[in-house]
Design a protein around this motif. Structure first.
Motif, short mmCIF file in Angstrom:
data_model
loop_
_atom_site.label_atom_id
_atom_site.label_comp_id
_atom_site.label_asym_id
_atom_site.label_seq_id
_atom_site.Cartn_x
_atom_site.Cartn_y
_atom_site.Cartn_z
N ALA A 72 0.82 -1.21 0.00
CA ALA A 72 0.00 0.00 0.00
C ALA A 72 0.85 1.26 0.00
CB ALA A 72 -0.94 -0.01 1.21
N TYR A 73 1.93 1.24 0.78
CA TYR A 73 2.84 2.40 0.77
C TYR A 73 3.46 2.58 -0.61
CZ TYR A 73 2.84 3.56 5.74
OH TYR A 73 2.49 3.99 7.00
N ALA A 74 3.92 1.51 -1.21
CA ALA A 74 4.59 1.61 -2.51
C ALA A 74 3.62 2.06 -3.60
CB ALA A 74 5.22 0.27 -2.88
N ALA A 75 2.38 1.57 -3.54
CA ALA A 75 1.41 1.86 -4.59
C ALA A 75 0.79 3.24 -4.46
CB ALA A 75 0.31 0.80 -4.59
N LEU A 76 0.53 3.70 -3.23
CA LEU A 76 -0.21 4.95 -3.05
C LEU A 76 0.29 5.82 -1.91
CD1 LEU A 76 -2.64 6.83 -3.66
CD2 LEU A 76 -3.98 5.42 -2.06
N LEU A 77 0.45 5.27 -0.73
CA LEU A 77 0.61 6.10 0.47
C LEU A 77 1.87 6.94 0.45
CD1 LEU A 77 -0.67 3.57 3.15
CD2 LEU A 77 -1.96 5.31 1.91
N ASP A 78 2.93 6.44 -0.19
CA ASP A 78 4.16 7.24 -0.29
C ASP A 78 4.03 8.37 -1.31
OD1 ASP A 78 5.62 5.90 1.62
OD2 ASP A 78 6.52 4.48 0.21
N HIS A 79 2.93 8.42 -2.04
CA HIS A 79 2.78 9.38 -3.14
C HIS A 79 1.72 10.44 -2.89
CE1 HIS A 79 5.30 6.53 -5.27
NE2 HIS A 79 4.43 5.58 -5.00
N ILE A 80 1.14 10.45 -1.68
CA ILE A 80 0.12 11.44 -1.36
C ILE A 80 0.51 12.18 -0.09
CG2 ILE A 80 -1.76 10.24 -2.54
CD1 ILE A 80 -2.64 9.12 0.16
#
Length: 260
Positions: free
Chosen positions: A94-102
């Motif tokens: 989840a961090y790699a896919a989205l959470l690190d990017h918001i």
């Protein structure tokens, strides 16, 4: 515990990529509507390949930059009790896919403890129940009212870490449970219970692949949730199975919602 009588809907897209994009668009629309009203949005995430695909599609959508993520809270319906950062953990994907990017406050991301965090499995499960209780909605229980609860479905029809014909699926007096000797590795896990899942406004089950067709068919046929946990997942407002054509192979055409 809510045992919703809301009908289950089946939404079909041709393949996993178009399926994940469609689910991502609907999730962003739901979150955007909620935060535009100044309200918090609580979303429970899932692991697996489709869980990651949906989050990647959210990250790639231009509307993601317009969301006030300070009003959004992310949770997990289950987690593998392994060290943080392990590729086996749901939150790693989840961090790699989205959470690190918001741009989201760290306190809005509610992960479960890992095996190297100084807690044993029972204490880790209890700690997550305590975290859920901090955001409790008294109308539903000692946990938040999730706007959306995502669930994957295994070929054996398990959801979260609630596996067929095991005692965890029948527990109704606790929010979270430790899981030992899981039939699917790794053997130790933490899971939300069925009452928490079913108190969600919307339960969205996302599955793809021909190996999921049998589980989907049983869930839609009203099988016993003790043996087919996916059959017992029910949102208070909506219960939607988002599937690709391969998974929908055994779904009667009359059950497919072409308008949702």
């Amino acid at each position: 515990m809510t045992d919703s009588t809301v009908e289950k809907q089946v939404v079909v897209r041709p393949d996993p990529d178009r399926l994940s994009a469609a689910v991502a668009r609907r999730l962003l629309s739901r979150i955007a509507k909620r935060v535009a009203e100044g309200k918090n949005a609580h979303v429970s995430l899932t692991g697996g390949s489709m869980g990651g695909r949906v989050l990647s599609a959210v990250a790639a959508d231009p509307r993601t930059a317009e969301i006030d993520w300070s009003l959004v809270h992310f949770w997990w319906s289950d987690e593998r009790f392994v060290p943080r950062g392990s590729a086996e953990r749901n939150d790693t994907d989840a961090y790699a896919a989205l959470l690190d990017h918001i741009d989201i406050p760290a306190g809005n991301i509610h992960t479960m403890a890992g095996s190297t965090d100084g807690l044993d499995l029972d204490a880790a499960a209890a700690a997550y129940a305590d975290e859920l209780a901090r955001f409790a909605d008294p109308a539903v229980g000692a946990w938040p009212s999730f706007d959306v609860c995502f669930l994957g479905v295994g070929p054996d029809a398990h959801i979260a870490s609630l596996f067929p014909d095991r005692p965890e699926i029948t527990v109704t007096d606790r929010a979270t449970l430790p899981v030992r000797e899981s039939p699917k590795p790794p053997p130790e896990r933490i899971t939300m219970t069925r009452p928490v899942i079913n108190s969600s406004k919307r339960v969205w089950l996302v599955l793809a692949g021909a190996d999921k067709a049998s589980a989907l068919g049983l869930a839609l046929a009203g099988a016993s949730y003790q043996s087919v946990p996916a059959a017992g997942a029910k949102g208070r407002k909506r219960t939607v199975f988002f599937v690709d054509e391969a998974a929908a192979g055994k779904v009667p055409p009359e059950l497919i919602d072409s308008t949702y």
